[in-house]
Write an enzyme that holds these catalytic residues in place. Structure first.
Site, PDB file in Angstrom:
ATOM      1  N   LYS A   1       0.873  -1.281  -0.082  1.00 54.26           N
ATOM      2  CA  LYS A   1       0.113  -0.067   0.089  1.00 54.26           C
ATOM      3  C   LYS A   1       1.009   1.300  -0.220  1.00 54.26           C
ATOM      4  CE  LYS A   1      -3.828   1.981   2.790  1.00 54.26           C
ATOM      5  NZ  LYS A   1      -4.649   1.881   3.906  1.00 54.26           N
TER       6      LYS A   1
ATOM      7  N   SER B   1      -9.263   2.058   2.941  1.00 57.84           N
ATOM      8  CA  SER B   1      -8.381   2.806   2.227  1.00 57.84           C
ATOM      9  C   SER B   1      -7.436   2.075   1.312  1.00 57.84           C
ATOM     10  CB  SER B   1      -7.655   3.668   2.976  1.00 57.84           C
ATOM     11  OG  SER B   1      -6.791   3.021   4.173  1.00 57.84           O
TER      12      SER B   1
ATOM     13  N   ILE C   1      -7.820   0.998   9.993  1.00 53.47           N
ATOM     14  CA  ILE C   1      -8.116   1.940  11.178  1.00 53.47           C
ATOM     15  C   ILE C   1      -9.514   2.087  11.053  1.00 53.47           C
ATOM     16  CG2 ILE C   1      -8.005   4.203  10.274  1.00 53.47           C
ATOM     17  CD1 ILE C   1      -6.495   5.136  12.744  1.00 53.47           C
ATOM     18  N   GLY C   2     -10.433   1.599  10.237  1.00 59.64           N
ATOM     19  CA  GLY C   2     -11.933   1.739  10.139  1.00 59.64           C
ATOM     20  C   GLY C   2     -12.596   0.850   9.320  1.00 59.64           C
TER      21      GLY C   2
ATOM     22  N   SER D   1     -10.128  -0.621   6.675  1.00 54.67           N
ATOM     23  CA  SER D   1      -9.176  -0.277   5.353  1.00 54.67           C
ATOM     24  C   SER D   1      -8.575  -1.413   4.594  1.00 54.67           C
ATOM     25  CB  SER D   1      -8.232   0.600   5.575  1.00 54.67           C
ATOM     26  OG  SER D   1      -8.975   1.987   5.913  1.00 54.67           O
TER      27      SER D   1
END
Length: 546
Positions: free
Chosen positions: A135, A209, A230-231, A233
Site C-alpha cells: 500500500k 483505504s 483503522i476503520g 481499510s
C-alpha cells in the site's frame, strides 16, 4: 528582481503524476488502445494474451502454494516475478490500482534469489521469491510515498518500513505500490490518480483505504499484499474485490514506516494496524507467523502480546475445539440489503448442517454510540492536517474526504474534550467486553458492510468494520463464493428504513447496478486472540465453501 515563481495548477501536477505512473507499465504489457472492456474485468487477464498458459497457472496460486512451488523448484523467482509484473500491468489498466510498478528492480531481486538458492540449496525465507505488493503510504526504500496527496509526491523513502524489512529478509520480491485515497480515510479509493474500481464490476468501488491492494489481488495481480486498517481499510477492499484480509489487534504488528500525514504526530486516540490481504486464510496465517517469528517487540517497544496473561511468544498453537459461533445479522442501525442477508443465511445454514458448530444469535451492542466515539477520535484537529496538504497544491477535495471529516462535528476539540473522548472509548471497550463474554461465543460471524461494494462515491456506512477498530478486536474477511444476482437480490421496497443512515444505504443500493459484486463475510475474535481467530475462520470457511 527575478519574477515570483508561479505554482503549477494541480490538474497539471496530477496529469504529470499519472503519466509517470503509466510510464512504469512495460510497453509489451499494455492492452491495445481500442480494447473494449466489460464491467467484470476479471476475465481480461486470460483474454489479453499477455500471460502465457504457464504464467496464468502461476498467478492462480495463493501465496502459500506459490512459496511451496518455488521451494520445490517448480518455478524460479524470475518466472514468478515476470508473471506478476504482467498481471499487475493488466490489473492497473483495467482498475487503476497502482501508484508505481518497478519491474526492473523486482526482476533483479528475483535473479539474486535464484542465484542464492542455486548456490546454497536453501530458500532465503518463507516468502522466498514471492511477489508482495505494498500500500502506497508504507515506505519501501528508494520509492515514493505520496500517501494520496499531490503535495507529498517526491517523498522518497530512505529505509523500508519495519514490516517491509521483515518481508524482504524473508525472501519477498517487491514490485509495486498500490493506491490509497486522499486523506487515507475512505471506504473508497480516490486521489489525484483517479478512482480505483472493483474488478468484478467497475461501476463499483474497490473499497478503501487499501483499495489498490484489493483490486490488484482481486485481479490476480498479486498473491499477497500489505494494507493498513483503522476503520475497515483492509476489510472493505477485501469484501469489494472478493479476497481475504486480516485486521489484527493494534500493537500485535509493528507500525514503523507508515506515513500518517492526516493527523497530529503522537496522537493515540485511535490507532491503525497493518494487515495482510491475500487469497486464503493460510496466507494470512503465514504472514502473521513470519512477523511473530522475528520478535518485533525487541525492536519496536509498542508491539505487545494481548492479553497480558499470555506469554510473549512468536505464535501460539491453537488447541482444536468445538466452536460456538455468534451470528450478528443486523447492527441495530442499518439492516444489510438483500444479497448480504442471503449470503449470511446461506452461511448459517451450512454451519448448522455440518453439525460441527454451535450456532447462536448475537445481539448488537450500541452501534450508534460506537460511531459517535470513533468518528470524533479520527479527527482531533478537525481535518486541519488534511486540508493543509490539500492547500499545498490546491488539489481538488474528494467529496468523501469532506464527508468523513464532517463526522467529527465540525470543530477542533480541546485537550479536555479529547481526554473525555478517550475515557468514553475505554468505558465502551469495558462494557463491550462484558457483552461479549456474556454471549459466551468463541467467534462472531457478521456482514462486512450493509451492502456489497457500493457505487463510486457512496460508501458512507462504516460501522460493520469500524466497530471492531474502536474495541480493538481481530477480524477476518473472506469470500463466500457467491455474487450479486439481480434476479434474486432486488429489494422489494416493503421495508421502511429506521433512520437516515439506513435510508441512505437502501437508496444507494441497486441490484442491477451491483451485478457480480462478490459477497463476503467477516469473522471477529476476542481482543488479542489472533491465533484463535484465524483458526476458527479457517474452520468456518471450510464449512461454508463446501
Amino acid at each position: 528582481m527575478s519574477p515570483a515563481k508561479i505554482p503549477r495548477p494541480a490538474a497539471e501536477l496530477a496529469a504529470d503524476a499519472i503519466a509517470v505512473r503509466d510510464s512504469t507499465i512495460p510497453a509489451a504489457y499494455r492492452l491495445p488502445k481500442n480494447t473494449q472492456l466489460p464491467k467484470n474485468v476479471t476475465t481480461v487477464l486470460e483474454s489479453s494474451g499477455i500471460l502465457s498458459a504457464a504464467e496464468l497457472a502461476i498467478v492462480d496460486l495463493d501465496a502459500t502454494r506459490l512459496a511451496e512451488a518455488i521451494a520445490a523448484r517448480k518455478y524460479s523467482a524470475v518466472e514468478v516475478t515476470t508473471a506478476y509484473v504482467k498481471a499487475a500491468s493488466v490489473a492497473q489498466q483495467v482498475t487503476n490500482c497502482l501508484v508505481e510498478l518497478f519491474a526492473a528492480e523486482a526482476l533483479e531481486r528475483a535473479a539474486e534469489l535464484d542465484a542464492e538458492f542455486e548456490r546454497t540449496g536453501k530458500v532465503t525465507g518463507p516468502f522466498h521469491g514471492v511477489p508482495v505488493s505494498i500500500k502506497d503510504h508504507l515506505d519501501v526504500k528508494g520509492h515514493d510515498s505520496p500517501s494520496g496527496f499531490l503535495d507529498m509526491i517526491g517523498n522518497v523513502a530512505k529505509e523500508d518500513a519495519h514490516m517491509v524489512e521483515i518481508l524482504r529478509n524473508a525472501g519477498a520480491v517487491f514490485y509495486c505500490k498500490t493506491t490509497n485515497p486522499q486523506s487515507l480515510m475512505h471506504l473508497e479509493t480516490e486521489c489525484y490518480l483517479g478512482v480505483t474500481a472493483s474488478p468484478w464490476n467497475t461501476d463499483l468501488t474497490a473499497g478503501g483505504s487499501s483499495g489498490g491492494e484489493g483490486a490488484l489481488i482481486g485481479m490476480k495481480g498479486s498473491p499477497i499484499g500489505i494494507g493498513t486498517d483503522i476503520g475497515g481499510s483492509v476489510r472493505s477492499p477485501a469484501a469489494a474485490c472478493g479476497i481475504y484480509s486480516f485486521k489484527p489487534s493494534v500493537r500485535r504488528l509493528p507500525y514503523g514506516g507508515a506515513n500518517i500525514p492526516v493527523g497530529p504526530a503522537g496522537y493515540e486516540g485511535i490507532l491503525g494496524t497493518h494487515g495482510p490481504m491475500a487469497r486464503g486464510v493460510d496466507d494470512l496465517e503465514k504472514y502473521m507467523r513470519l512477523v511473530a517469528s522475528t520478535e518485533p517487540w525487541k525492536r519496536d517497544p509498542t508491539v505487545v502480546s494481548d492479553p497480558p496473561s499470555l506469554d510473549v511468544k512468536p505464535w501460539r498453537e491453537v488447541t482444536p475445539k468445538r466452536l460456538r459461533v455468534g451470528i450478528l445479522r443486523d447492527d441495530g442501525v442499518v439492516r444489510p440489503v438483500a444479497p448480504i442477508r442471503r449470503a449470511l443465511d446461506a452461511a448459517v445454514a451450512k454451519l448448522k448442517a455440518s453439525g460441527d458448530f454451535d450456532v447462536v444469535d448475537y445481539a448488537p451492542f450500541r452501534s450508534a454510540d460506537n460511531w459517535e466515539i470513533i468518528s470524533a477520535l479520527y479527527w482531533p484537529d478537525n481535518g486541519k492536517a488534511v486540508y493543509d496538504h490539500i492547500a499545498g497544491t490546491g488539489e481538488r477535495v474528494v467529496p468523501l474526504t469532506e464527508w468523513i471529516i464532517s463526522q467529527a462535528g465540525g470543530r477542533q476539540r480541546s485537550t479536555e474534550e479529547l481526554w473525555q473522548l478517550v475515557a468514553r472509548r475505554d468505558a465502551f471497550r469495558s462494557a463491550f467486553a462484558a457483552h461479549w463474554q456474556a454471549a459466551g461465543i468463541d467467534i462472531l460471524l457478521t456482514p462486512v458492510g450493509p451492502s456489497p461494494a457500493p457505487a463510486h462515491n457512496t460508501a458512507r456506512y462504516w460501522n460493520y468494520t469500524s466497530f471492531w477498530n474502536l474495541v480493538n478486536y481481530p477480524a477476518v474477511v473472506f469470500p463466500t463464493g457467491a455474487h450479486v444476482d439481480p434476479a434474486t437480490d432486488a429489494e422489494d421496497g416493503a421495508y421502511s428504513p429506521r433512520n437516515d443512515a439506513e435510508a441512505y444505504v437502501y437508496d444507494c443500493y441497486d441490484a442491477a447496478q451491483s451485478e457480480a459484486a462478490p459477497l463476503c463475510l467477516q469473522t471477529v475474535g476476542y481482543i488479542g486472540y489472533e491465533e484463535e481467530t484465524l483458526w476458527a475462520t479457517k474452520k468456518i470457511v471450510e464449512a461454508i465453501q463446501k
